[in-house]
Structures are given as structure tokens and as C-alpha cells.
Design a protein around this motif. Structure first.
Motif, PDB file in Angstrom:
ATOM      1  N   ARG A   1       0.872  -1.183   0.000  1.00  0.00           N
ATOM      2  CA  ARG A   1       0.000   0.000   0.000  1.00  0.00           C
ATOM      3  C   ARG A   1       0.904   1.226   0.000  1.00  0.00           C
ATOM      4  O   ARG A   1       2.010   1.193   0.520  1.00  0.00           O
TER       5      ARG A   1
ATOM      6  N   ILE B   1      -7.875   1.161   7.411  1.00  0.00           N
ATOM      7  CA  ILE B   1      -7.332   1.290   6.059  1.00  0.00           C
ATOM      8  C   ILE B   1      -8.367   1.865   5.085  1.00  0.00           C
ATOM      9  O   ILE B   1      -8.096   2.866   4.414  1.00  0.00           O
ATOM     10  N   PRO B   2      -9.571   1.260   4.951  1.00  0.00           N
ATOM     11  CA  PRO B   2     -10.555   1.894   4.063  1.00  0.00           C
ATOM     12  C   PRO B   2     -10.919   3.315   4.485  1.00  0.00           C
ATOM     13  O   PRO B   2     -11.042   4.207   3.643  1.00  0.00           O
TER      14      PRO B   2
ATOM     15  N   TYR C   1      -9.264   5.681   6.105  1.00  0.00           N
ATOM     16  CA  TYR C   1      -8.251   6.718   5.911  1.00  0.00           C
ATOM     17  C   TYR C   1      -7.448   6.551   4.628  1.00  0.00           C
ATOM     18  O   TYR C   1      -7.381   7.460   3.803  1.00  0.00           O
ATOM     19  N   ALA C   2      -6.828   5.378   4.442  1.00  0.00           N
ATOM     20  CA  ALA C   2      -5.896   5.213   3.324  1.00  0.00           C
ATOM     21  C   ALA C   2      -6.604   5.127   1.979  1.00  0.00           C
ATOM     22  O   ALA C   2      -6.051   5.545   0.962  1.00  0.00           O
ATOM     23  N   LEU C   3      -7.838   4.601   1.952  1.00  0.00           N
ATOM     24  CA  LEU C   3      -8.539   4.446   0.681  1.00  0.00           C
ATOM     25  C   LEU C   3      -9.588   5.523   0.454  1.00  0.00           C
ATOM     26  O   LEU C   3      -9.712   6.051  -0.653  1.00  0.00           O
ATOM     27  N   GLN C   4     -10.356   5.854   1.494  1.00  0.00           N
ATOM     28  CA  GLN C   4     -11.440   6.806   1.333  1.00  0.00           C
ATOM     29  C   GLN C   4     -11.048   8.231   1.682  1.00  0.00           C
ATOM     30  O   GLN C   4     -11.778   9.173   1.364  1.00  0.00           O
TER      31      GLN C   4
END
Length: 293
Positions: free
Chosen positions: A45, A206-207, A209-212
């Protein structure tokens, strides 16, 4: 048989009434994902895109982003969980026991459950010898802790059609890959039953913060909303809530307070059973044995 045929449809409104310890409404389990990212490989990632769109190795900034979690972020999360006495499931790459013994040792000293999470971070589909990698992870954790893991979360929740059978063959009883229900479900394998433990891609940092790309307070808002509804439903039948965190995501200074506030919010309610993966699996197994078929 298709992989999905091994998990027959069950409507949650048709599930038998299950009784949690102390008549709790909701079982809450916290999964702290501790991983090894090899600097010599592309990162699982990234937080910074590569210059000119061309990946470069070694990827120093993105590897360092993860490494910050192992050096600093993990210890904030460790303090948040141990100071509150929250049972924790540490989903750990098996080789972390060798490459980060200080981190693995802290989890062992805290009495956390060690959940298999691959040997090093990477999808199950990319393994040349999936059986060998599963056993390497299980063996490394057993050598470090003295106990063979009973639970497993595949890196990235990835599975091939063979993974379920290989995991059960290696001794895994409880599995977090299938985010399909608020209650566990048993899956038959040639080596015995493996049981899903409700996991999450929603109350997962992860979804969020890092993705959304949400602001730092979103994890608290989403987590409390998730808990409130499950707690209300738990008056009629048990529910399971997962909180999945990573040291390099919610372990950073501008986010850790929202994880702490979420833990305190949930902990302020009666009728909450803080549990680990295997505790939830054992509870479900016992309940299904208690209920007439």
C-alpha cells in the motif's frame, strides 16, 4: 463446488438466538494488524504516488510510512489497549516474530491472542507454495509464543479456492476473511470445520483513511454509529463487532485520540463482551452445540 457454495445463505433474522457471556448484547473484538513489508519489493500500500507514475525500488517513503507504525504507532495503540485492559487479537505476519521481536514480545507479554496473518505481507494468490507459507507462519508464531495459532486473517483477506482447506489442515479453527455477517458461520472442510468470525472492511482504518481519505475523526463517528446499531439489535439476538486497526494508520498522533475515544465510548456501555477471535469462535461453537438442531 464453487467457493461461495461452501457458505450457504443464512438470513440473520432466521438465526437461532445466541446468548453471549453475562448476557451481553454485543461481542466486540479488536484486531491489531502487525505486518512486515520488505523494502526490496513493491509496497502492499502507498501513501505517496511514485514520481512520474513509475514505481521505483527501494520505495523509501512508502516503506518508511509503514515502518513508522512499527517504531512509534504500535506503541500508542499498545498503550491504548493495555491501559484499558481490552483483550486484543494481534493479526501478525509470522516473520514479525523474527524481524520485530520487540513488537511481538509486547503482544505476548500483554497476553494478546496471536492470529496468523501470513508469513510476510502479500496476497495468498502470489505464493508459490501456499501450504508451505501457511505452515511457516504458524510454526514461527508457535515457536515464539509456545502456542499454535487457532485463528487466521489472510493478508488483504485474500484466498484461493484451496486456502480454506489448507488453513484447516494447518490447525486453523477460526477465520476472519469472510466479512459477510454479524454472526459466525461454520464451513466444512476435509479436515474438519472452520468457522468465520465476523470481521470488517468498514470499521477498519485502512478503508476509512488510506482508501477513502476521510478526516481523522471519521473513525470515531463511524465506529460509534456501527456500535449503536449493533447494540440495539443485540437486545433481540447477539451481535459481533470488529474494530480493525494498523499501527501506521490509527497509531499516528493525529488519529490515536479517536481510537481511544471509540474504545471509551463502547466501554461505557453495559452489555458489552470484549473478546478475542478464538473466544468468539469457542463461544459460537458451544452455543450451536447447545441449541437443538
Amino acid at each position: 463446488m464453487r467457493l461461495t457454495d461452501r457458505l450457504p445463505y443464512q438470513a440473520i433474522v432466521d438465526r437461532p438466538r445466541l446468548i453471549l457471556p453475562n448476557n451481553a448484547r454485543v461481542a466486540v473484538w479488536v484486531i491489531l494488524n502487525v505486518e512486515e513489508w520488505g523494502i526490496e519489493r513493491p509496497m502492499p500500500r502507498t501513501v505517496l504516488p511514485p514520481p512520474m507514475g513509475v514505481p521505483l525500488l527501494p520505495d523509501v517513503p512508502n516503506w518508511s510510512w509503514h515502518e513508522y507504525g512499527m517504531r512509534s504507532g504500535f506503541w500508542r495503540q499498545h498503550q491504548a489497549l493495555t491501559s484499558r485492559g481490552i483483550p486484543t487479537t494481534m493479526a501478525i505476519n509470522g516473520n514479525v516474530c523474527n524481524s520485530y521481536p520487540r513488537v511481538a514480545g509486547a503482544g505476548l507479554e500483554a497476553g494478546w491472542e496471536f492470529m496468523g496473518h501470513g508469513f510476510v505481507q502479500g496476497p495468498m494468490h502470489k505464493l508459490e507454495d501456499q501450504r508451505g507459507a501457511i505452515h511457516a507462519a504458524m510454526d514461527s508464531i508457535e515457536a515464539f509464543t509456545g502456542t499454535r495459532p487457532r485463528s487466521w486473517e489472510s493478508p488483504g483477506l485474500t484466498e484461493t479456492p484451496e486456502t480454506l482447506d489448507l488453513l484447516r489442515e494447518a490447525g486453523v479453527e477460526y477465520l476472519a476473511d469472510w466479512v459477510l455477517d454479524d454472526l459466525p458461520q461454520a464451513i466444512a472442510t476435509p479436515h474438519g470445520t472452520i468457522t468465520t468470525v465476523p470481521y470488517t472492511v468498514e470499521t477498519n482504518d485502512i478503508p476509512v483513511y488510506a482508501l477513502q481519505g476521510h478526516s481523522s475523526d471519521e473513525f470515531l463517528r463511524r465506529g460509534t454509529d456501527q456500535f449503536d446499531r449493533l447494540y440495539a439489535e443485540g437486545a433481540l439476538n447477539a451481535r459481533v463487532m470488529a474494530i480493525s486497526i494498523h499501527p501506521y494508520i490509527t497509531g499516528v498522533p493525529h488519529r490515536i485520540r479517536y481510537l481511544e475515544e471509540l474504545l471509551d465510548y463502547i466501554g461505557g456501555h453495559d452489555g458489552v463482551a470484549w473478546m478475542t477471535a478464538s473466544e468468539i469462535g469457542d463461544w459460537y461453537t458451544a452455543e450451536m452445540a447447545r441449541i437443538p438442531s
